[in-house]
Design a protein around this motif. Structure first.
Motif, PDB file in Angstrom:
ATOM      1  N   GLY A   1       0.804  -1.222   0.000  1.00 15.63           N
ATOM      2  CA  GLY A   1       0.000   0.000   0.000  1.00 15.63           C
ATOM      3  C   GLY A   1       0.832   1.264   0.000  1.00 15.63           C
ATOM      4  O   GLY A   1       0.550   2.195   0.752  1.00 15.63           O
ATOM      5  N   LEU A   2       1.855   1.311  -0.870  1.00 13.68           N
ATOM      6  CA  LEU A   2       2.785   2.439  -0.886  1.00 13.68           C
ATOM      7  C   LEU A   2       2.799   3.148  -2.232  1.00 13.68           C
ATOM      8  O   LEU A   2       3.812   3.760  -2.609  1.00 13.68           O
ATOM      9  N   ALA A   3       1.686   3.103  -2.950  1.00 10.00           N
ATOM     10  CA  ALA A   3       1.649   3.739  -4.268  1.00 10.00           C
ATOM     11  C   ALA A   3       1.957   5.228  -4.175  1.00 10.00           C
ATOM     12  O   ALA A   3       2.565   5.808  -5.088  1.00 10.00           O
ATOM     13  N   GLY A   4       1.561   5.861  -3.088  1.00  9.89           N
ATOM     14  CA  GLY A   4       1.814   7.282  -2.923  1.00  9.89           C
ATOM     15  C   GLY A   4       3.231   7.601  -2.480  1.00  9.89           C
ATOM     16  O   GLY A   4       3.647   8.769  -2.527  1.00  9.89           O
ATOM     17  N   LEU A   5       3.987   6.593  -2.089  1.00 13.40           N
ATOM     18  CA  LEU A   5       5.362   6.808  -1.621  1.00 13.40           C
ATOM     19  C   LEU A   5       6.378   6.578  -2.730  1.00 13.40           C
ATOM     20  O   LEU A   5       7.462   7.150  -2.700  1.00 13.40           O
ATOM     21  N   ARG A   6       6.050   5.699  -3.703  1.00 16.53           N
ATOM     22  CA  ARG A   6       6.887   5.392  -4.850  1.00 16.53           C
ATOM     23  C   ARG A   6       8.191   4.715  -4.457  1.00 16.53           C
ATOM     24  O   ARG A   6       9.200   5.365  -4.173  1.00 16.53           O
ATOM     25  N   ILE A   7       8.183   3.395  -4.420  1.00 20.13           N
ATOM     26  CA  ILE A   7       9.394   2.646  -4.112  1.00 20.13           C
ATOM     27  C   ILE A   7       9.375   1.302  -4.833  1.00 20.13           C
ATOM     28  O   ILE A   7       8.369   0.592  -4.821  1.00 20.13           O
TER      29      ILE A   7
END
Length: 357
Positions: free
Chosen positions: A213-219
């Motif tokens: 759930g890290l689509a907004g963090l970009r990794i």
């Protein structure tokens, strides 16, 4: 095995992605268009990311995260490149490697082709056929291709290609890019190539945004031979991955996190089976099987009208006509928990009925 090789057609919107279905007026919809695992990031991961904020005054230092990713896959650190999501990796590949005859295997995630076109390349497409279950035929890839991009498991088909078929694409003088962004959603990762060091020209891409759930963090990250990693890194801007994203990368490759991801993958497989059983009950709806990802691809004659009716009934589904090799009869449906799936199936029954009227 039916495949064909085509030049890109302008009719596909390669920059359309599932998040467009839930922007603006989509906030109240049940999101079946985006493949990020619901209920994420977990609390322990949010805490790790939050703790990293005290270090924002310093420039990002990716050494610990890079070492952690290398250890997770059992490779030297020189074979790891951390990126701002897999999308950045596609841009780097398009700009840094100087491919002359790139080929993209479709249907699949459209960003690789968009990145190649944006970098001025002429791209050839290998279009897999629904009658073959969208299975890869290595012989269909032109022999002169010096860069080949294929997803595994493939978005949007949810097909998991055998590793042996992918390995048949590798050869000296060719870069073979395998997008494994959804591989951690496959229990046991049986066909994974991440960590292989004996395959010439292999580049494996991994994302941490879907399961965690890290689509907004970009990794995300790339795994490749040191020379390729160095070439891609030279095309990156300084400090391409933020300190919070680096903290997330380090946290998501620990043994405890990998065990949690495996458990989530097994739950997803069970929920996907429930969704497929429900879909099989509808006349005129066909799902691509076997499916291996956290989503399924379905076809129905009235897919455009059905998608619009589903939206009116509170569900966002991903249109399929933006994927080369598909068309307006296709929809991609994300796997969700059983209760959500049952609500969706009831809505689908109504949407199909209304679309026929």
């Amino acid at each position: 095995m039916r495949t064909r090789t085509d030049a890109p057609a302008p009719r596909h919107d390669l920059r359309h992605h599932g998040d467009a279905e839930v922007r603006d007026d989509g906030a109240e919809l049940t999101d079946l268009a985006v493949n990020v695992r619901p209920g994420t990031p977990p609390e322990w991961l949010r805490e790790r990311i939050t703790a990293s904020l005290t270090g924002l005054a310093a420039y990002p230092d990716g050494r610990a995260a890079r070492s952690a990713v290398a250890a997770r896959h059992g490779v030297p650190v020189e074979r790891v490149l951390l990126t701002a999501g897999v999308a950045e990796a596609f841009v780097l590949l398009a700009r840094a490697l100087g491919a002359r005859r790139p080929v993209v295997v479709h249907p699949q995630f459209t960003e690789p082709e968009a990145a190649l076109l944006g970098a001025g390349h002429t791209v050839r497409r290998v279009l897999l056929d629904v009658d073959d279950g969208f299975r890869l035929d290595p012989a269909a890839v032109p022999e002169d291709a010096d860069l080949v991009v294929v997803g595994n498991p493939t978005n949007p088909t949810s097909v998991l290609h055998p590793a042996d078929d992918l390995l048949r694409l590798a050869r000296p003088g060719r870069t073979l890019v395998v997008d494994e962004a959804f591989m951690d959603a496959v229990p046991g990762e049986p066909e994974a190539l991440a960590g292989r060091r004996d395959v010439p020209g292999l580049v494996v891409l991994r994302s941490l945004t879907k399961t965690w759930g890290l689509a907004g963090l970009r990794i995300g990250y790339a795994l490749a031979d040191p020379a390729t990693v160095a070439a891609l890194a030279a095309a990156q801007p300084l400090w391409p991955v933020s300190t919070p994203a680096l903290a997330a990368a380090e946290a998501c490759v620990t043994p405890a996190a990998l065990a949690e991801a495996e458990s989530a993958a097994r739950r997803t497989a069970a929920e996907r089976a429930h969704l497929l059983t429900g879909l099989a009950a509808f006349d005129g709806v066909r799902a691509v099987e076997p499916a291996a990802g956290p989503f399924v691809l379905v076809t129905t004659e009235s897919a455009t009208a059905v998608r619009e009716r589903l939206r009116a009934l509170g569900f966002a589904a991903r249109r399929g006509d933006t994927f080369p090799g598909l068309g307006p009869r296709w929809l991609r449906i994300a796997v969700r928990d059983r209760a959500t799936t049952d609500r969706f199936l009831r809505a689908l029954d109504r949407a199909l009925s209304e679309a026929r009227d």
